[in-house]
Design a protein around this motif. Structure first.
Motif, PDB file in Angstrom:
ATOM      1  N   SER A   1      -6.452   2.841  -0.618  1.00 21.54           N
ATOM      2  CA  SER A   1      -5.918   1.995  -1.693  1.00 21.54           C
ATOM      3  C   SER A   1      -5.941   0.537  -1.253  1.00 21.54           C
ATOM      4  O   SER A   1      -5.842   0.245  -0.059  1.00 21.54           O
ATOM      5  CB  SER A   1      -4.515   2.439  -2.083  1.00 21.54           C
ATOM      6  OG  SER A   1      -3.578   1.966  -1.155  1.00 21.54           O
TER       7      SER A   1
ATOM      8  N   GLU B   1      -4.745  -3.661  -2.469  1.00 19.91           N
ATOM      9  CA  GLU B   1      -3.887  -4.451  -3.353  1.00 19.91           C
ATOM     10  C   GLU B   1      -4.745  -5.474  -4.055  1.00 19.91           C
ATOM     11  O   GLU B   1      -5.456  -6.246  -3.420  1.00 19.91           O
ATOM     12  CB  GLU B   1      -2.813  -5.167  -2.528  1.00 19.91           C
ATOM     13  CG  GLU B   1      -1.618  -4.300  -2.247  1.00 19.91           C
ATOM     14  CD  GLU B   1      -0.353  -5.147  -2.063  1.00 19.91           C
ATOM     15  OE1 GLU B   1      -0.483  -6.284  -1.568  1.00 19.91           O
ATOM     16  OE2 GLU B   1       0.723  -4.665  -2.438  1.00 19.91           O
TER      17      GLU B   1
ATOM     18  N   LYS C   1      -1.321  -2.173  -6.695  1.00 25.18           N
ATOM     19  CA  LYS C   1      -2.062  -1.221  -5.848  1.00 25.18           C
ATOM     20  C   LYS C   1      -3.134  -0.540  -6.680  1.00 25.18           C
ATOM     21  O   LYS C   1      -2.859  -0.066  -7.782  1.00 25.18           O
ATOM     22  CB  LYS C   1      -1.097  -0.165  -5.295  1.00 25.18           C
ATOM     23  CG  LYS C   1      -0.756  -0.410  -3.844  1.00 25.18           C
ATOM     24  CD  LYS C   1      -0.276   0.842  -3.164  1.00 25.18           C
ATOM     25  CE  LYS C   1      -0.099   0.526  -1.687  1.00 25.18           C
ATOM     26  NZ  LYS C   1       1.201   0.761  -1.155  1.00 25.18           N
TER      27      LYS C   1
END
Ligand SMILES: [Zn+2]
Ligand SMILES: [Zn+2]
Length: 352
Positions: A282, A284, A293
């Motif tokens: 993941s 940001e 996110k």
């Protein structure tokens, strides 16, 4: 719709009246109801327009024939629309008024009639974020306002305008010439009807001064380059009781380093490592209001897009927002350590 009166009745002539009789009758009525002689008199205005329309039709043999046979409807059917206003009348019958009133346009615009103030334009550059989220800002502009020391009268303190001695305040001087009287703009007061002996020093008698003014402007979220915001009454002040003009603010939005806009959607690119691309993970991503996110699935390639619903720019008119679209860019590592290089070579061997 009002029912139209008969053109012959309006001009007070017989149905078989000659061109000369029609013209004579019209001149008489036009002189009586001329707007310069009846300032602010609605009834006179109407009479003047009616008489002008009647004259326009009856002085033209073609139109008169249609009217005689088919009436008002016939003229409408033939495409006749009448006059849109005084200027239209004066430009059509300049010659008729020319010999009645002694000047070619037939009318001198009264200089003391209420006049709306001019509209103003202001060009404003704003940031991408202010356009996207809305903002309040102040703009400073120069505009003409009523002179405060004479309150627009143009007179020095303690002095009032005096009624023009030449025209007794009418703004027009009239001379008799045989059957007709001829009116012209008064040369002494230039049609104002009054003269100022000692002008106000602040505005030199003009009644207006230029001042800097600060205006609070609310920029609604969602504006874009080319948007025009109208601020009612923030233009220049009207004259003689006329309303103020409006201020139009033309928006230009600066580019943003990260975001690009298309309609109300915004686009940005985020870099991911080739490990994240291969194994998933993941990241940001920056949004208009913070960070969000974003899940990266295994095997993500460069150029894959992810859509964040409703994270775009608010619709200027209406509800909701556009989306944010994120595009991945897989980065290739540089400056590998010896150990990293070994591992990659091993990886290559395993991949065949
Ligand atoms: Zn003044
Ligand atoms: Zn005068």
């Amino acid at each position: 719709m009002t029912i139209k009166s008969d053109y012959y009745e309006i001009l007070g002539v017989e149905r078989n009246a000659s061109d000369e009789e029609i013209k004579r009758s019209y001149r008489k009525l036009a002189m009586q109801y001329h707007p310069d002689r009846n300032p602010g008199n609605r009834e006179a205005e109407e009479m003047f327009k009616e008489a002008s329309e009647a004259y326009e039709v009856l002085s033209d043999q073609g139109k008169r024939d249609i009217y005689n046979r088919y009436g008002h409807d016939g003229l409408t059917g033939a495409g006749y629309r009448g006059f849109s206003g005084f200027d239209d009348i004066f430009s059509s019958f300049g010659d008729v008024f020319g010999d009645i009133f002694g000047f070619s346009t037939g009318r001198s615009r009264s200089r003391t009639a209420a006049q709306a103030g001019a509209d103003l334009r202001y060009d404003l550059r704003i940031s991408f974020m202010d356009a996207a989220l809305g903002a309040t800002t102040e703009i400073s502009l120069q505009k003409y306002v009523l002179c405060t020391s004479c309150r627009g009268s143009g007179c020095a303190a303690g002095i009032s305008p005096e009624v023009c001695s030449r025209c007794q305040g009418r703004g027009q001087v009239t001379q008799s010439s045989g059957f007709f009287s001829i009116s012209t703009t008064c040369p002494q007061c230039r049609g104002q009807g009054q003269v100022i002996k000692t002008p106000c020093r602040e505005c030199s008698g003009g009644g207006k001064i230029k001042v800097a003014k600060t205006v609070q402007l609310k920029i609604p979220a969602g504006v874009e380059t080319g948007s025009r915001l109208r601020m009612r009454g923030e233009g220049e002040e009207g004259e003689y009781g006329g309303p103020s003009g409006d201020l139009y603010v033309f928006i230009e939005v600066k580019r943003h380093d990260v975001f690009e806009r298309e309609g109300n959607d915004i686009y940005c690119r985020i870099p991911i490592t080739f490990i994240q691309a291969a194994l998933g993970g993941s990241v940001e991503a920056p949004t208009l209001t913070g960070r969000e996110k974003v899940k990266i699935p295994r095997g993500t390639q460069t150029g894959r897009t992810f859509r964040l619903k409703g994270k775009g720019i608010p619709h200027l008119r209406g509800y909701g927002c556009g989306d944010q679209v994120i595009e991945t860019v897989v980065t290739v590592p540089t400056n590998l350590s010896r150990r990293q290089e070994e591992l990659l070579k091993e990886f290559e061997k395993l991949s065949g």
